[in-house]
Structures are given as C-alpha cells and as structure tokens.
Design a protein around this motif. Structure first.
Motif, short mmCIF file in Angstrom:
data_model
loop_
_atom_site.label_atom_id
_atom_site.label_comp_id
_atom_site.label_asym_id
_atom_site.label_seq_id
_atom_site.Cartn_x
_atom_site.Cartn_y
_atom_site.Cartn_z
N LEU A 56 0.66 -1.20 -0.55
CA LEU A 56 0.15 -0.08 -0.17
C LEU A 56 1.48 1.63 -0.13
O LEU A 56 1.51 1.52 0.44
N GLY A 111 -2.22 -0.66 -3.55
CA GLY A 111 -3.50 0.46 -3.64
C GLY A 111 -3.23 1.31 -2.75
O GLY A 111 -1.58 1.48 -2.53
N ILE A 335 -9.15 -1.23 4.47
CA ILE A 335 -7.60 -1.31 3.54
C ILE A 335 -8.25 -3.40 3.27
O ILE A 335 -8.32 -3.50 2.25
N LEU A 339 -8.08 -4.10 -0.97
CA LEU A 339 -7.51 -5.05 -1.48
C LEU A 339 -7.41 -5.96 -1.04
O LEU A 339 -6.87 -6.61 -2.32
#
Length: 344
Positions: A56, A111, A335, A339
């Motif tokens: 990320l 991400g 998240i 993701l």
C-alpha cells in the motif's frame, strides 16, 4: 509471438462515506469490531494475513499521527507492507503532475492511501489510479475518521446497554444498526471536513446532527443537501445554528475539532475571536441541556481553546483515546475490503 491483452477492471475507491449506503457503512464498522477482537484476543499465529505480498503506497501531503500509525500497523496486521511517501520523498506537486504520479505509483502497488490538500487532488488520484484509492483526509472529507467515530459510539452504547464490565471487550456481540439509530450528535466548532463527513454519514445511519458554527464558517451546500435528504429518509434531524447551547440541547454525543487546521495558521488570531464562546466546558454543556449521560469526542490533536481539561480528560465522559485507537481497526476494515475482497 502473440501478446496477451487483459482488460483492466475499474478499481473501487473509498473517497467519502457519501458514496455508500448505511448498511455498507455499518457493516464496515461491524467488521472493524471483529478486527479489534482479533487484535486483542487472538494469538498472533492464528490470525490470517490475506495481504501477504501486497503493498500500500501511503502518500501524505500533510503530517499525521493517528492516520499514519493506523495505516502502517493495519497493513502489517493484514500481512502486507505500507510504503510511506511524504512530500519530501517523491516528486508529487514539485516536478511531476498528480496525474503522472497516480499512474506511475498505481502501476507498482496494490492500493494507495492518500492524505491531500484540495479534494480535487484525491478525485484526480482516484480517476487516474489503476488500484483502489483511500482518502486519508482532504479539505472536504475525512471518511476513515468518521468510521472510527461510529465505531466508538457503538462501543459505548453497546457496553452500557449490556452492562459490560470495564476492561472487558465485547462490543462485537451487537451490530451497529442496533445501537446507533436514534442518537443525537451536537457539533460545536468549524464547518470543516470532519463536520462535512459527519453530515454525509450520520443522518443516513439514523443519527441526528445539530451543528453550531460561527457565522461565516458554514458547510458546503452540496454536503448540506445530502444530509437533509438522508435525514428525510431515516427520520433523523439535521439542524444548524450559531449558538452552541442550541446544538447541545438533548444531545447524546458532543463533538468538536480544531478551529485552526493545518494551512490556516495565519487566520488563527481572527478565528480565536470568531469562536469565542465555543469552548466545550461542563458549564456550556449544562447550560445547553445535554442528556445526563452525554459523552465527548474529538478527533485529535486537541488544543485547550476547543475543549477544557475537565471535559477532555474526564474518564467517564470523554472517549477521545478510544476513538483514536479505533482509527486502526476501521482503516484495517477498509483496506481489507478494497485490497482483499475488492469492494466495500
């Protein structure tokens, strides 16, 4: 040699809670509660790490304490890696356009968590990115903070309703749809990104909002329109006043935030004058007539002119540090949704 063409799917983003239904938001909060239980009570070796091998990018144009720690620790909890990229680390806004940065960064990560200045910046990132973008703060909205607020309110009333002993964590036994509707929030402060996110999230969840802001410190009209439309559907109320006492009347939760955000330092002298009488104190709360079991919230960092020590550090009334901790678990849930699962 024949090339392989793979049609890229448009990624899902988390830019503002206005983009989601009440059920989606409340399910996110419920998932956050489950992550908190795992983190506190599940042996480390038994926790699943669905984001192993994933990265990320954490693009922050502004400094942060809670959001950065919550984001990096959330990715570690899920088994992934958070790559922090501050304003001094990359070319963003210096020698490279936001559009170019979005395309380059998103081609190498799974991400992007972005803390920006203008809301147009997060919108550009989302438009040009090939991976999910999460809004870690813009000048218009702050969605991960408001998820943490919803989670904290739920925890308080769940524990109260079920006589949960202090120190025992069991706020996962009820769904937030059972605890949040019918509550009233009083906002005392600036018409800033926190209030705007509250307005597009709380009324759709059945929570009434009464906001007291000084003249000239109002919210964007499109945000007000969303709040009023959502309130009409759920039976919640949305009201605005310049008198803190009016907003506080019959409130369950009292919330404030900084009067001088990053980038507004030159306005501080004028703002302190304009916000005279807005400091949250027990005297103000009593004069306003909040409900007897009112609680206080603040997203931090806090300055004494916004709320005095008596309220801010009150062990029975103030849930500000619980609220701060919950940033981790709501960001974990977002998240994981984007993701790992691919959508909210």
């Amino acid at each position: 040699m024949t090339g392989i063409h793979i049609e890229a799917k448009k990624p899902n983003h988390f830019i503002t809670t206005a983009d989601f239904t009440a059920e989606q938001l409340l399910d996110l909060v419920y998932n956050s509660l489950q992550f908190k239980v795992q983190a506190k009570y599940t042996p480390s070796e038994e926790i699943k790490r669905p984001l192993a091998g994933k990265t990320l990018a954490v693009l922050f144009s502004k400094r942060s304490t809670r959001t950065r720690i919550a984001t990096e620790s959330s990715m570690a909890f899920l088994g992934g890696h958070a790559m922090f990229l501050g304003s001094q680390d990359i070319q963003l806004g210096v020698n490279e356009s936001l559009l170019d940065t979005a395309r380059v960064v998103s081609s190498m990560v799974h991400g992007i968590m972005a803390r920006v200045k203008g809301h147009d910046e997060i919108e550009t990132l989302a438009k040009e990115s090939s991976v999910p973008v999460i809004n870690a703060l813009s000048d218009k909205y702050h969605p991960t903070q408001i998820l943490a607020d919803l989670m904290t309110i739920h925890e308080y009333y769940h524990n109260k309703n079920n006589n949960v002993p202090e120190g025992i964590y069991s706020a996962h036994t009820q769904h937030p749809r059972e605890t949040l509707p019918g509550k009233k929030v009083a906002w005392v402060g600036d018409g800033n990104n926190i209030l705007q996110e509250i307005l597009v999230a709380f009324p759709k969840c059945g929570i009434s909002v009464a906001a007291a802001c000084p003249p000239g410190y109002t919210c964007d009209q499109d945000v007000i329109d969303i709040a009023l439309a959502d309130a009409k559907k759920t039976g919640a109320s949305v009201t605005f006043t310049t008198q803190p006492e009016e907003a506080i009347k019959d409130s369950d939760i009292i919330i404030t935030d900084t009067w001088v955000s990053m980038g507004q330092e030159e306005e501080k002298k004028k703002r302190l004058i304009d916000f005279k009488g807005y400091q949250v104190t027990k005297d103000l709360i009593a004069r306003g007539g909040a409900k007897p079991d009112w609680i206080f919230m603040h997203c931090l960092p806090r300055k004494p002119e916004e709320v005095d020590d008596e309220v801010f550090y009150d062990k029975e009334r103030s849930v500000v540090f619980q609220e701060a901790e919950n940033r981790k678990y709501t960001i974990t849930a977002v998240i994981d949704a984007l993701l790992n699962k691919g959508s909210i």
